[in-house]
Design a protein around this motif. Structure first.
Motif, PDB file in Angstrom:
ATOM      1  N   ILE A 130      48.354  36.816  49.778  1.00  0.00           N
ATOM      2  CA  ILE A 130      49.149  37.813  50.322  1.00  0.00           C
ATOM      3  C   ILE A 130      49.932  38.515  49.141  1.00  0.00           C
ATOM      4  O   ILE A 130      50.005  39.653  49.268  1.00  0.00           O
ATOM      5  N   PRO A 131      50.596  37.962  48.310  1.00  0.00           N
ATOM      6  CA  PRO A 131      51.458  38.721  47.230  1.00  0.00           C
ATOM      7  C   PRO A 131      50.638  39.810  46.636  1.00  0.00           C
ATOM      8  O   PRO A 131      50.958  40.865  46.447  1.00  0.00           O
ATOM      9  N   THR A 132      49.244  39.202  46.089  1.00  0.00           N
ATOM     10  CA  THR A 132      48.274  40.351  45.645  1.00  0.00           C
ATOM     11  C   THR A 132      47.895  41.317  46.563  1.00  0.00           C
ATOM     12  O   THR A 132      48.021  42.503  46.067  1.00  0.00           O
ATOM     13  N   ILE A 133      47.374  41.074  47.680  1.00  0.00           N
ATOM     14  CA  ILE A 133      46.955  42.021  48.724  1.00  0.00           C
ATOM     15  C   ILE A 133      48.258  42.892  48.968  1.00  0.00           C
ATOM     16  O   ILE A 133      48.119  44.195  48.895  1.00  0.00           O
ATOM     17  N   GLN A 138      50.881  48.534  49.489  1.00  0.00           N
ATOM     18  CA  GLN A 138      52.017  49.140  49.124  1.00  0.00           C
ATOM     19  C   GLN A 138      51.619  50.600  48.274  1.00  0.00           C
ATOM     20  O   GLN A 138      52.401  51.407  48.207  1.00  0.00           O
ATOM     21  N   VAL A 139      50.453  50.834  47.894  1.00  0.00           N
ATOM     22  CA  VAL A 139      49.855  52.214  47.252  1.00  0.00           C
ATOM     23  C   VAL A 139      49.544  52.925  48.438  1.00  0.00           C
ATOM     24  O   VAL A 139      48.442  52.584  49.074  1.00  0.00           O
ATOM     25  N   THR A 155      40.338  40.469  40.321  1.00  0.00           N
ATOM     26  CA  THR A 155      40.806  40.069  41.783  1.00  0.00           C
ATOM     27  C   THR A 155      39.840  40.753  42.993  1.00  0.00           C
ATOM     28  O   THR A 155      39.260  40.046  43.570  1.00  0.00           O
ATOM     29  N   VAL A 156      39.356  42.044  42.553  1.00  0.00           N
ATOM     30  CA  VAL A 156      38.607  42.673  43.566  1.00  0.00           C
ATOM     31  C   VAL A 156      36.979  41.717  43.600  1.00  0.00           C
ATOM     32  O   VAL A 156      36.521  41.581  44.635  1.00  0.00           O
ATOM     33  N   ALA A 161      34.577  40.229  50.112  1.00  0.00           N
ATOM     34  CA  ALA A 161      35.807  39.123  50.657  1.00  0.00           C
ATOM     35  C   ALA A 161      37.450  39.843  50.445  1.00  0.00           C
ATOM     36  O   ALA A 161      37.962  39.795  51.443  1.00  0.00           O
ATOM     37  N   PHE A 162      37.674  40.337  49.406  1.00  0.00           N
ATOM     38  CA  PHE A 162      38.784  40.852  49.256  1.00  0.00           C
ATOM     39  C   PHE A 162      38.935  42.185  49.918  1.00  0.00           C
ATOM     40  O   PHE A 162      40.312  42.122  50.600  1.00  0.00           O
TER      41      PHE A 162
END
Length: 271
Positions: A130-133, A138-139, A155-156, A161-162
């Motif tokens: 969640i913090p990364t998502i 927020q963009v 990350t992607v 999945a991401f």
């Protein structure tokens, strides 16, 4: 037949060409809705309107929604790409494009409007990231979202999945904001479903993993079985349902949560 309340309602279905989107649009027509379709490929359904649009093109999205215009009662985000497509294209369609469609259509909605998106039980690991998502959520700008994905390729990863994790968390985030305007937003998390996209999943995923994801029902769902919950979530019958990620997977998530299905059976694909 009018229990869901779609008769004469104006609705938009993205991804109406095939699979879950086609089943959703068809069921909405059967319910008496005025259905407007968006897709990269031409639909064979007799809709009120159809607009060919590429969700990788934000200007095309804006023009397509503006072309429909008027008051919209419900939006069904069914468009998506599998993990066999280039990762950035997957993110553009499954998250950035879906978000852009939603933001534009929400401007045409009023009190009682409803939005539903298709995520996946492939996004069930969202809570760990969640913090990364939230960084991506927020963009606000489409181009900047794509740039974030480019800058965070590790990350992607394959994108699928991401992107589905992002849809789940974004749905939860937006549910608290949109409800202030009387608009609900939810998503579903389908299990393996026999759609034209399934052949791509079979190419990219070991058979043992797909079989594990079909537990405990031990079969794939049909597009119609996925469309029904989408219609319910956007219906008057679900007027108090908001911010939900509904598992539509034959009991798979329940089996994971209660320890009856071993999550390690899903990790074989990573080796």
């Amino acid at each position: 037949m009018d229990f869901l309340g779609y008769r004469n309602k104006r609705v938009i279905v993205s991804g109406c060409f095939s699979g879950m989107g086609e089943a959703t649009a068809r069921q909405l027509l059967e319910q008496g809705a005025e259905v407007h379709g968006l897709d990269y490929k031409q639909t064979g359904l007799k809709l009120a309107s159809f607009t060919q649009v590429d969700l990788r093109d934000p200007a095309a999205i804006d023009a397509a929604v503006a072309g429909i215009g008027g008051k919209v009662d419900a939006l069904f985000n069914c468009a998506g790409l599998p993990q066999t497509a280039p990762p950035l294209d997957v993110m553009k369609v499954n998250y950035c494009g879906t978000r852009r469609v939603t933001e534009q259509v929400a401007k045409l909605m009023g009190e009682g409007g409803a939005i539903v998106s298709i995520s996946s039980n492939g996004g069930m690991g969202f809570s760990r990231r969640i913090p990364t998502i939230m960084q991506l959520l927020q963009v606000p700008d489409y181009a900047a979202q794509v740039k974030w994905c480019e800058d965070n390729a590790d990350t992607v990863r394959e994108g699928y999945a991401f992107s589905k994790e992002c849809i789940i968390v974004w749905t939860m985030l937006m549910s608290n904001q949109l409800i202030k305007k009387g608009i609900r937003i939810n998503c579903t998390m389908p299990g393996p479903t026999q759609t034209p996209m399934m052949s791509h999943f079979e190419q990219a995923t070991k058979a043992s993993v797909l079989e594990a994801a079909m537990q405990p029902i031990n079969r794939r769902s049909t597009p119609d079985e996925q469309a029904g919950p989408l219609l319910f979530l956007n219906s008057a019958a679900a007027s108090y349902v908001n911010g939900v990620a509904m598992a539509v997977d034959g009991g798979f998530m329940g089996g994971i949560a209660t320890g009856q299905i071993d999550p390690r059976s899903l990790m074989a694909n990573a080796s």
